[in-house]
Design a protein around this motif. Structure first.
Motif, PDB file in Angstrom:
ATOM      1  N   ILE A 245       0.833  -1.206   0.000  1.00  0.00           N
ATOM      2  CA  ILE A 245       0.000   0.000   0.000  1.00  0.00           C
ATOM      3  C   ILE A 245       0.865   1.254   0.000  1.00  0.00           C
ATOM      4  O   ILE A 245       0.583   2.236  -0.716  1.00  0.00           O
ATOM      5  N   ALA A 246       1.937   1.228   0.812  1.00  0.00           N
ATOM      6  CA  ALA A 246       2.810   2.403   0.860  1.00  0.00           C
ATOM      7  C   ALA A 246       3.489   2.636  -0.495  1.00  0.00           C
ATOM      8  O   ALA A 246       3.548   3.778  -0.980  1.00  0.00           O
ATOM      9  N   ASP A 247       3.991   1.567  -1.126  1.00  0.00           N
ATOM     10  CA  ASP A 247       4.645   1.722  -2.430  1.00  0.00           C
ATOM     11  C   ASP A 247       3.648   2.209  -3.482  1.00  0.00           C
ATOM     12  O   ASP A 247       3.963   3.110  -4.298  1.00  0.00           O
ATOM     13  N   ALA A 248       2.445   1.620  -3.471  1.00  0.00           N
ATOM     14  CA  ALA A 248       1.441   2.035  -4.456  1.00  0.00           C
ATOM     15  C   ALA A 248       1.027   3.483  -4.247  1.00  0.00           C
ATOM     16  O   ALA A 248       0.868   4.250  -5.211  1.00  0.00           O
ATOM     17  N   ALA A 249       0.850   3.870  -2.969  1.00  0.00           N
ATOM     18  CA  ALA A 249       0.459   5.256  -2.695  1.00  0.00           C
ATOM     19  C   ALA A 249       1.545   6.232  -3.132  1.00  0.00           C
ATOM     20  O   ALA A 249       1.256   7.300  -3.702  1.00  0.00           O
ATOM     21  N   PRO A 255       1.743  11.232 -10.021  1.00  0.00           N
ATOM     22  CA  PRO A 255       0.873  11.539 -11.175  1.00  0.00           C
ATOM     23  C   PRO A 255      -0.419  12.246 -10.777  1.00  0.00           C
ATOM     24  O   PRO A 255      -0.936  13.064 -11.562  1.00  0.00           O
ATOM     25  N   LEU A 256      -0.946  11.978  -9.587  1.00  0.00           N
ATOM     26  CA  LEU A 256      -2.151  12.704  -9.159  1.00  0.00           C
ATOM     27  C   LEU A 256      -1.850  14.191  -8.978  1.00  0.00           C
ATOM     28  O   LEU A 256      -2.672  15.047  -9.349  1.00  0.00           O
ATOM     29  N   ALA A 257      -0.686  14.488  -8.387  1.00  0.00           N
ATOM     30  CA  ALA A 257      -0.319  15.905  -8.211  1.00  0.00           C
ATOM     31  C   ALA A 257      -0.156  16.592  -9.563  1.00  0.00           C
ATOM     32  O   ALA A 257      -0.590  17.743  -9.752  1.00  0.00           O
ATOM     33  N   ALA A 258       0.450  15.884 -10.519  1.00  0.00           N
ATOM     34  CA  ALA A 258       0.602  16.470 -11.860  1.00  0.00           C
ATOM     35  C   ALA A 258      -0.750  16.679 -12.523  1.00  0.00           C
ATOM     36  O   ALA A 258      -0.991  17.727 -13.166  1.00  0.00           O
ATOM     37  N   MET A 259      -1.646  15.719 -12.370  1.00  0.00           N
ATOM     38  CA  MET A 259      -2.989  15.873 -12.947  1.00  0.00           C
ATOM     39  C   MET A 259      -3.718  17.051 -12.332  1.00  0.00           C
ATOM     40  O   MET A 259      -4.406  17.814 -13.023  1.00  0.00           O
ATOM     41  N   ALA A 289      -9.010  11.569  -4.686  1.00  0.00           N
ATOM     42  CA  ALA A 289      -8.011  10.503  -4.814  1.00  0.00           C
ATOM     43  C   ALA A 289      -6.726  10.874  -4.077  1.00  0.00           C
ATOM     44  O   ALA A 289      -6.102  10.031  -3.420  1.00  0.00           O
ATOM     45  N   SER A 290      -6.320  12.155  -4.184  1.00  0.00           N
ATOM     46  CA  SER A 290      -5.118  12.606  -3.486  1.00  0.00           C
ATOM     47  C   SER A 290      -5.303  12.514  -1.972  1.00  0.00           C
ATOM     48  O   SER A 290      -4.374  12.130  -1.237  1.00  0.00           O
ATOM     49  N   HIS A 291      -6.496  12.854  -1.507  1.00  0.00           N
ATOM     50  CA  HIS A 291      -6.762  12.756  -0.067  1.00  0.00           C
ATOM     51  C   HIS A 291      -6.688  11.301   0.394  1.00  0.00           C
ATOM     52  O   HIS A 291      -6.128  10.994   1.465  1.00  0.00           O
ATOM     53  N   LEU A 292      -7.235  10.375  -0.400  1.00  0.00           N
ATOM     54  CA  LEU A 292      -7.179   8.957  -0.052  1.00  0.00           C
ATOM     55  C   LEU A 292      -5.736   8.466  -0.003  1.00  0.00           C
ATOM     56  O   LEU A 292      -5.338   7.737   0.925  1.00  0.00           O
ATOM     57  N   VAL A 293      -4.923   8.886  -0.981  1.00  0.00           N
ATOM     58  CA  VAL A 293      -3.511   8.495  -0.988  1.00  0.00           C
ATOM     59  C   VAL A 293      -2.810   9.048   0.247  1.00  0.00           C
ATOM     60  O   VAL A 293      -2.006   8.359   0.898  1.00  0.00           O
ATOM     61  N   HIS A 294      -3.125  10.300   0.581  1.00  0.00           N
ATOM     62  CA  HIS A 294      -2.520  10.902   1.782  1.00  0.00           C
ATOM     63  C   HIS A 294      -2.915  10.123   3.034  1.00  0.00           C
ATOM     64  O   HIS A 294      -2.077   9.865   3.915  1.00  0.00           O
ATOM     65  N   GLN A 295      -4.173   9.711   3.127  1.00  0.00           N
ATOM     66  CA  GLN A 295      -4.634   8.943   4.281  1.00  0.00           C
ATOM     67  C   GLN A 295      -3.947   7.581   4.348  1.00  0.00           C
ATOM     68  O   GLN A 295      -3.566   7.117   5.432  1.00  0.00           O
TER      69      GLN A 295
END
Length: 459
Positions: A245-249, A255-259, A289-295
């Motif tokens: 999960i950490a590697d995937a996040a 790419p989410l930040a770039a989007m 999605a960025s918030h979920l990755v941050h969580q």
């Protein structure tokens, strides 16, 4: 009442062991009784007592010249034989006698209608006279002139069974008094088992360390070893899950930040109102999605190696003010008022990032589930060596039976309309546990949910 009966009839190892002990004792007692009956019938001590024969032979020989006195003496001996112990109370057990002199019967018990003299001397044998069967034993004097036969009914087994109360009565009397000692012995024998069970019950869902108790008992040792091996496999699986999960996040965050940057730039440069609305929807999805990755990253950092982070003395009032300032724009959008009440300036010890994440998630949840124009209360009190922080909202609240599940990953209260990842309270629970605190849920005064966090004050 139904629950009590259902519990009574529920399978139980203790009850099974108790019944096994009492059942084995009963079987052993019955086996001993059966052997006693069989041995008595087989050996027949009454017929094998040679002194009875010698007494009758001596009386017949010494009084052979006086038939009247001879008969009186033999009759007296016959009454003595039939008056011994249990035979006196049970006529069917009585020992019968007949005496022969020079081939002529000189005495026979009144119950004997036909001679029962056996063919072989000194041997207990079965003799039938008419419809009856007898067990008879015959002895003769050295000169062979006098012969004495003692007999009993051959169906002694049935007689013993019909009068077996004196054999079974001790068992029936002892069994109730043996229940308590047997139950105590079973409880003592199962004490190591209960100790293992208690240690497992005290474990939390994230405590996957091997069991501390290592029983020396041969029956429990494989069980504890298998449990520890299972915990090891689960621990390794959880570690691989966290790493994935950490590697995937981490891979998804860039790419989410770039989007998000590209979509924001496109929104600013696009004059088309319809296209701008489509881009706003896309931006909202990317932000979620960025918030979920941050969580996810925050949760993985909290669960892995959080105890190694540097600890600092943190003033709670200042920390909560920073969180309220960060979340003020979100509260303004909903018209939600944030109210902070602090009893003094309590100081706790912890890592700044973890504490900010903890209170940010609590206040964010309270804002999200409060109605428009609602009030979120944050209160800080000192209680002995503990700091008590309560965050209350005026939302729909949570059913008490769901309190235990609120800290599960990805758990969402059924019927909630607000969006979310279901990770905020999971992060809070891990952070509170890492700082040796406690987390409790309850109803708020306004009908919403109140979350109480207890953390130790800095020394």
């Amino acid at each position: 009442m139904k629950t009590r009966w259902r519990r009574l009839w529920q399978p139980s190892l203790a009850r099974r062991m108790l019944l096994a002990q009492l059942g084995l004792l009963s079987l052993l007692w019955l086996a001993l009784c059966g052997y006693a009956i069989y041995d008595t019938v087989r050996q027949n001590e009454d017929l094998g007592f040679d002194q009875r024969y010698e007494l009758a032979l001596a009386a017949a020989r010494n009084l052979s010249g006086d038939p009247a006195r001879q008969r009186d003496m033999l009759q007296h001996i016959d009454r003595i034989n039939r008056g011994d112990g249990v035979q006196e109370a049970n006529p069917s057990w009585q020992l019968l006698m007949e005496v022969w002199q020079d081939g002529r019967m000189v005495y026979a018990s009144p119950e004997l209608n036909q001679p029962i003299r056996g063919a072989r001397l000194g041997v207990t044998q079965q003799v039938q006279t008419g419809q009856r069967k007898w067990l008879a034993r015959t002895l003769a004097s050295p000169d062979g002139r006098f012969v004495v036969t003692l007999a009993q009914p051959a169906d002694l087994t049935g007689i013993y069974l019909s009068h077996s109360g004196f054999l079974l009565l001790p068992l029936l009397v002892c069994l109730p008094f043996m229940l308590l000692p047997a139950w105590i012995s079973v409880r003592l024998a199962l004490r190591p088992w209960r100790r293992v069970s208690a240690e497992i019950a005290e474990r939390g869902p994230h405590d996957l360390a091997p069991l501390d108790y290592r029983p020396p008992h041969r029956e429990l040792h494989p069980l504890v070893d298998n449990i520890n091996r299972l915990l090891g496999r689960v621990r390794e699986s959880a570690r691989r899950e966290r790493d994935f999960i950490a590697d995937a996040a981490h891979e998804i965050r860039t790419p989410l930040a770039a989007m998000q940057v590209n979509i924001e730039a496109a929104i600013q440069r696009t004059p088309d109102t319809h296209l701008r609305a489509l881009l706003d929807g896309s931006l909202l999805g990317v932000q979620r999605a960025s918030h979920l990755v941050h969580q996810l990253l925050a949760l993985m950092r909290s669960e892995a190696g959080g105890g190694a982070r540097p600890q600092h003395s943190l003033p709670l009032h200042t920390l909560l003010q920073e969180c309220c300032a960060m979340l003020a724009p979100l509260a303004c959008q909903r018209g939600v008022e944030l109210e902070l009440q602090a009893d003094g300036d309590a100081i706790i010890s912890g890592d700044t990032e973890g504490m900010l994440s903890l209170f940010e998630n609590l206040i964010n949840n309270a804002i999200k589930y409060s109605p428009d124009g609602g009030l979120v209360r944050i209160a800080v009190q000192s209680d002995g060596g503990q700091a008590v922080i309560t965050v209350s909202d005026e939302g729909p609240g949570v059913a008490p039976e769901l309190y235990e599940r609120l800290c599960e990953r990805f758990f969402r209260v059924p019927g909630q309309r607000q969006g979310g990842s279901g990770l905020g309270l999971a992060i809070v629970a891990v952070t509170v546990a890492r700082h040796e605190g406690r987390l409790r849920f309850g109803p708020a005064n306004g009908g919403g949910l109140q979350v109480t966090t207890t953390l130790p004050l800095a020394a």
